[in-house]
Design a protein around this motif. Structure first.
Motif, PDB file in Angstrom:
ATOM      1  N   GLU A 143       0.836  -1.201   0.000  1.00  0.00           N
ATOM      2  CA  GLU A 143       0.000   0.000   0.000  1.00  0.00           C
ATOM      3  C   GLU A 143       0.872   1.251   0.000  1.00  0.00           C
ATOM      4  OE1 GLU A 143      -3.590   2.087   2.635  1.00  0.00           O
ATOM      5  OE2 GLU A 143      -2.507   0.345   3.421  1.00  0.00           O
ATOM      6  N   GLY A 144       1.929   1.229   0.819  1.00  0.00           N
ATOM      7  CA  GLY A 144       2.827   2.375   0.878  1.00  0.00           C
ATOM      8  C   GLY A 144       3.558   2.588  -0.436  1.00  0.00           C
ATOM      9  N   LEU A 145       3.989   1.513  -1.062  1.00  0.00           N
ATOM     10  CA  LEU A 145       4.668   1.603  -2.347  1.00  0.00           C
ATOM     11  C   LEU A 145       3.721   2.092  -3.432  1.00  0.00           C
ATOM     12  CD1 LEU A 145       7.120   1.116  -4.156  1.00  0.00           C
ATOM     13  CD2 LEU A 145       6.382  -1.273  -4.363  1.00  0.00           C
ATOM     14  N   SER A 146       2.487   1.600  -3.408  1.00  0.00           N
ATOM     15  CA  SER A 146       1.496   2.001  -4.398  1.00  0.00           C
ATOM     16  C   SER A 146       1.238   3.502  -4.354  1.00  0.00           C
ATOM     17  CB  SER A 146       0.189   1.238  -4.170  1.00  0.00           C
ATOM     18  OG  SER A 146      -0.794   1.625  -5.101  1.00  0.00           O
ATOM     19  N   LYS A 147       1.248   4.066  -3.151  1.00  0.00           N
ATOM     20  CA  LYS A 147       1.047   5.513  -3.014  1.00  0.00           C
ATOM     21  C   LYS A 147       2.189   6.273  -3.678  1.00  0.00           C
ATOM     22  CE  LYS A 147      -1.576   8.810  -1.348  1.00  0.00           C
ATOM     23  NZ  LYS A 147      -2.986   8.959  -1.776  1.00  0.00           N
ATOM     24  N   TYR A 148       3.384   5.732  -3.577  1.00  0.00           N
ATOM     25  CA  TYR A 148       4.526   6.361  -4.243  1.00  0.00           C
ATOM     26  C   TYR A 148       4.374   6.313  -5.759  1.00  0.00           C
ATOM     27  CZ  TYR A 148       7.938   7.959  -0.835  1.00  0.00           C
ATOM     28  OH  TYR A 148       8.592   8.698   0.111  1.00  0.00           O
ATOM     29  N   CYS A 149       3.912   5.196  -6.274  1.00  0.00           N
ATOM     30  CA  CYS A 149       3.712   5.094  -7.716  1.00  0.00           C
ATOM     31  C   CYS A 149       2.683   6.117  -8.190  1.00  0.00           C
ATOM     32  CB  CYS A 149       3.285   3.677  -8.092  1.00  0.00           C
ATOM     33  SG  CYS A 149       4.582   2.433  -7.878  1.00  0.00           S
ATOM     34  N   GLU A 150       1.633   6.281  -7.407  1.00  0.00           N
ATOM     35  CA  GLU A 150       0.618   7.293  -7.722  1.00  0.00           C
ATOM     36  C   GLU A 150       1.247   8.688  -7.728  1.00  0.00           C
ATOM     37  OE1 GLU A 150      -3.642   9.011  -5.947  1.00  0.00           O
ATOM     38  OE2 GLU A 150      -2.599   7.362  -4.926  1.00  0.00           O
ATOM     39  N   VAL A 183       9.035  -8.292  -6.873  1.00  0.00           N
ATOM     40  CA  VAL A 183      10.141  -7.439  -6.454  1.00  0.00           C
ATOM     41  C   VAL A 183       9.694  -5.978  -6.513  1.00  0.00           C
ATOM     42  CG1 VAL A 183      12.482  -6.674  -7.039  1.00  0.00           C
ATOM     43  CG2 VAL A 183      11.865  -9.098  -7.240  1.00  0.00           C
ATOM     44  N   LEU A 184      10.032  -5.222  -5.476  1.00  0.00           N
ATOM     45  CA  LEU A 184       9.594  -3.829  -5.367  1.00  0.00           C
ATOM     46  C   LEU A 184       9.909  -3.048  -6.643  1.00  0.00           C
ATOM     47  CD1 LEU A 184      10.023  -1.480  -2.326  1.00  0.00           C
ATOM     48  CD2 LEU A 184      10.806  -0.738  -4.567  1.00  0.00           C
ATOM     49  N   TYR A 185      11.102  -3.205  -7.188  1.00  0.00           N
ATOM     50  CA  TYR A 185      11.510  -2.457  -8.378  1.00  0.00           C
ATOM     51  C   TYR A 185      10.636  -2.816  -9.579  1.00  0.00           C
ATOM     52  CZ  TYR A 185      14.880  -0.015 -11.424  1.00  0.00           C
ATOM     53  OH  TYR A 185      15.503   0.847 -12.299  1.00  0.00           O
ATOM     54  N   ASP A 186      10.312  -4.088  -9.733  1.00  0.00           N
ATOM     55  CA  ASP A 186       9.431  -4.507 -10.819  1.00  0.00           C
ATOM     56  C   ASP A 186       8.047  -3.897 -10.649  1.00  0.00           C
ATOM     57  OD1 ASP A 186      10.674  -7.051 -12.525  1.00  0.00           O
ATOM     58  OD2 ASP A 186      11.542  -6.835 -10.546  1.00  0.00           O
ATOM     59  N   TYR A 187       7.562  -3.867  -9.414  1.00  0.00           N
ATOM     60  CA  TYR A 187       6.240  -3.277  -9.166  1.00  0.00           C
ATOM     61  C   TYR A 187       6.232  -1.815  -9.600  1.00  0.00           C
ATOM     62  CZ  TYR A 187       1.902  -1.977  -6.825  1.00  0.00           C
ATOM     63  OH  TYR A 187       0.623  -1.517  -6.567  1.00  0.00           O
ATOM     64  N   MET A 188       7.304  -1.100  -9.292  1.00  0.00           N
ATOM     65  CA  MET A 188       7.380   0.303  -9.675  1.00  0.00           C
ATOM     66  C   MET A 188       7.365   0.463 -11.197  1.00  0.00           C
ATOM     67  SD  MET A 188      10.203   1.764  -6.969  1.00  0.00           S
ATOM     68  CE  MET A 188       9.953   3.474  -7.482  1.00  0.00           C
ATOM     69  N   LEU A 189       8.131  -0.348 -11.880  1.00  0.00           N
ATOM     70  CA  LEU A 189       8.177  -0.285 -13.337  1.00  0.00           C
ATOM     71  C   LEU A 189       6.826  -0.626 -13.954  1.00  0.00           C
ATOM     72  CD1 LEU A 189      11.692  -1.824 -13.683  1.00  0.00           C
ATOM     73  CD2 LEU A 189      10.982   0.175 -15.005  1.00  0.00           C
ATOM     74  N   GLN A 190       6.120  -1.554 -13.343  1.00  0.00           N
ATOM     75  CA  GLN A 190       4.840  -2.007 -13.884  1.00  0.00           C
ATOM     76  C   GLN A 190       3.674  -1.086 -13.517  1.00  0.00           C
ATOM     77  OE1 GLN A 190       4.611  -5.983 -12.291  1.00  0.00           O
ATOM     78  NE2 GLN A 190       6.479  -6.628 -13.355  1.00  0.00           N
ATOM     79  N   ASN A 191       3.864  -0.232 -12.512  1.00  0.00           N
ATOM     80  CA  ASN A 191       2.769   0.598 -12.032  1.00  0.00           C
ATOM     81  C   ASN A 191       3.038   2.096 -12.148  1.00  0.00           C
ATOM     82  OD1 ASN A 191       0.545  -1.222 -10.609  1.00  0.00           O
ATOM     83  ND2 ASN A 191       2.546  -2.148 -10.240  1.00  0.00           N
ATOM     84  N   THR A 192       3.998   2.441 -12.991  1.00  0.00           N
ATOM     85  CA  THR A 192       4.207   3.840 -13.363  1.00  0.00           C
ATOM     86  C   THR A 192       4.085   3.939 -14.878  1.00  0.00           C
ATOM     87  OG1 THR A 192       6.613   3.453 -13.358  1.00  0.00           O
ATOM     88  CG2 THR A 192       5.651   4.491 -11.401  1.00  0.00           C
ATOM     89  N   ASP A 193       3.591   5.058 -15.331  1.00  0.00           N
ATOM     90  CA  ASP A 193       3.343   5.290 -16.753  1.00  0.00           C
ATOM     91  C   ASP A 193       4.658   5.635 -17.450  1.00  0.00           C
ATOM     92  OD1 ASP A 193       2.609   6.238 -19.261  1.00  0.00           O
ATOM     93  OD2 ASP A 193       0.896   7.395 -18.516  1.00  0.00           O
ATOM     94  N   PHE A 199      13.292   5.592 -15.448  1.00  0.00           N
ATOM     95  CA  PHE A 199      14.118   5.082 -14.355  1.00  0.00           C
ATOM     96  C   PHE A 199      15.588   5.309 -14.667  1.00  0.00           C
ATOM     97  CE2 PHE A 199      10.111   3.335 -13.481  1.00  0.00           C
ATOM     98  CZ  PHE A 199      10.072   3.018 -12.132  1.00  0.00           C
ATOM     99  N   GLN A 200      16.299   5.772 -13.655  1.00  0.00           N
ATOM    100  CA  GLN A 200      17.741   5.951 -13.766  1.00  0.00           C
ATOM    101  C   GLN A 200      18.388   4.745 -13.084  1.00  0.00           C
ATOM    102  OE1 GLN A 200      19.851   8.959 -11.318  1.00  0.00           O
ATOM    103  NE2 GLN A 200      20.774   9.669 -13.232  1.00  0.00           N
ATOM    104  N   LEU A 201      18.876   3.824 -13.903  1.00  0.00           N
ATOM    105  CA  LEU A 201      19.436   2.593 -13.355  1.00  0.00           C
ATOM    106  C   LEU A 201      20.843   2.836 -12.826  1.00  0.00           C
ATOM    107  CD1 LEU A 201      18.862  -0.437 -12.908  1.00  0.00           C
ATOM    108  CD2 LEU A 201      20.028  -0.868 -15.068  1.00  0.00           C
ATOM    109  N   ASP A 202      21.033   2.594 -11.546  1.00  0.00           N
ATOM    110  CA  ASP A 202      22.364   2.625 -10.941  1.00  0.00           C
ATOM    111  C   ASP A 202      22.926   1.215 -11.057  1.00  0.00           C
ATOM    112  OD1 ASP A 202      24.431   2.289  -8.853  1.00  0.00           O
ATOM    113  OD2 ASP A 202      23.888   4.348  -8.312  1.00  0.00           O
TER     114      ASP A 202
END
Length: 292
Positions: A143-150, A183-193, A199-202
């Motif tokens: 839920e906390g991660l989803s809010k960040y994606c929003e 994986v958190l990073y995959d969720y971010m990639l899949q839930n951001t437009d 994404f800046q890959l380090d």
């Protein structure tokens, strides 16, 4: 328009260098430096530090010195910082900033903060704004991660309207944190437009997190406008990261600019950033430019 101006500044620097270089020397390549690498030196003398960056061969910089309350960059107005960098042949391409936690701060307050940050950054002429980490709430629950994606989608839309691209930079925790087998990073990639968030890959932190950069560059093509090229210390010194394999994915990944960041040194900092630049500038697999 902004991109064409900054590219012209970079290419003018490259052309000037090429005219005075011997034929046997490599062409100066477009490689940037994250100024966090020399933060202690910058705190002592900004002007001298920027001279050292230019003398090392870098053609552009990424900032990490935004004061949100004062609207300044390394103690200067955006216009003044840009002018100082440009006077040394350095373009100001991007900036790392951390906004308020959307799981704690009211939404409208978050949006007000970002509106000001974007307006302040317009004075520097940056092409990119990057959030380099998230607050603890993003790693505690889906839920906390989803809010960040929003939040990132909303901020990305604001940045697009201002002519700037918005992105996120990883550390290792994005790869070691898992929610519901994702994986958190995959969720971010899949839930951001993709139209709003890049994404800046380090490449160093992804490897530390157990996710070699090549895997993600192949898995999510076109999402990585910027890279952080990093090693344990000087670029290439550890022998642990296959930079050639990573750079071979540059076009697939959508990379426009590669930026060196160092968090540790085996030599004096200015000598160290020079060694990292030279390693990449001498590598045949590193192109002269990726930004066109």
């Amino acid at each position: 328009m902004v991109r064409s101006i900054l590219t012209s500044i970079i290419m003018a620097t490259v052309s000037a260098f090429s005219l005075v270089s011997c034929a046997t020397e490599p062409v100066q390549k477009e490689i940037g430096l994250q100024l966090y690498s020399i933060r202690e030196q910058i705190n002592e003398d900004l002007n001298t530090s920027l001279d050292a960056v230019a003398e090392a061969g870098y053609t552009f910089v990424e900032m990490a010195g935004y004061n949100a309350q004062e609207g300044t960059f390394y103690g200067l107005s955006g216009d003044a910082f840009k002018e100082l960098c440009n006077s040394k042949g350095l373009a100001v391409i991007s900036s790392h900033i951390n906004g308020p936690d959307p799981n704690v701060t009211p939404w409208e307050e978050c949006m007000t903060w970002w509106d000001k940050a974007i307006a302040d950054h317009l004075t520097t002429g940056v092409l990119y704004i990057v959030q380099p980490s998230m607050w603890k709430s993003a790693y505690e629950s889906l839920e906390g991660l989803s809010k960040y994606c929003e939040l990132f989608n909303a901020v990305g839309e604001k940045c697009n309207m201002a002519g700037i691209r918005f992105g996120y930079h990883n550390h290792a925790h994005e790869f070691t944190t898992v929610f519901d087998d994702v994986v958190l990073y995959d969720y971010m990639l899949q839930n951001t437009d993709p139209e709003k968030v890049f994404f800046q890959l380090d490449v160093y932190w992804s490897q530390i997190g157990g996710a070699p950069a090549v895997e993600y560059l192949e898995k999510y093509p076109g999402r990585y406008d910027l890279w952080h090229v990093k090693d344990e210390k000087e670029i290439g010194a550890s022998g642990e990261i296959d930079f050639q394999a990573i750079y071979e994915k540059a076009e697939l990944s959508g990379m426009k600019y590669a930026i060196v960041e160092q968090e540790a040194f085996d030599m004096a900092p200015f000598e160290s950033i020079k060694a990292s630049y030279d390693y990449l500038n001498n590598a045949a697999y590193v192109k002269a430019s990726y930004s066109e």
